[in-house]
Design a protein around this motif. Structure first.
Motif: not given
Length: 140
Positions: A87, A118, A120-122, A131, A133
């Motif tokens: 994050y 993890q 994750r993309s933002y 955030e 998908e």
């Protein structure tokens, strides 16, 4: 939504794990205006730190000249977090200066490589973190 190939996904994760315990960083470039990540460009973390990443200013200047010459832009800006979740930190938000880019974070807190990690993309625009998908595909 970020859509990227399995091969690019694997290369980002591999780079993050290889540079652990330091944070890894880099970009995935794509043709300008397409939002299609194509060319994997790992960068050296000039800070060589487990808690911070920094692109070398000379390498970054060279990269942006190359992007201009190839009519590309950074579609993905990625880095790893070595001890925390994937994050964006306050520092990450401060350095997010590509409003059209997908900011990918990979957590390598699982150092044995056997458990969960993890990816994750933002989108980070004017300090606002959203955030999104992630869709991994075989090809475009």
């Amino acid at each position: 939504m970020l859509t990227l190939t399995q091969a690019l996904y694997d290369r980002i994760v591999e780079h993050a794990r290889k540079d652990h315990p330091d944070e890894a960083c880099g970009i995935v470039a794509g043709p300008a205006g397409t939002d299609r990540p194509e060319r994997f460009v790992p960068m050296l973390n000039a800070a060589r730190s487990p808690t911070f990443y920094e692109f070398d200013s000379k390498d970054l200047l060279k990269l942006y000249r190359e992007l201009d010459d190839r009519d590309e832009e950074p579609v993905i800006v990625y880095h790893s977090h070595t001890a925390t979740e994937a994050y964006p930190s306050r520092t990450d938000v401060t350095y997010a200066n590509e409003p059209g880019a997908h900011y990918v974070l990979v957590s390598t807190a699982d150092t044995d490589g056997l458990g969960e990690f993890q990816f994750r993309s933002y989108r980070i625009v004017e300090g606002v973190i959203t955030e999104e998908e992630v869709q991994v595909v075989e090809g475009y």
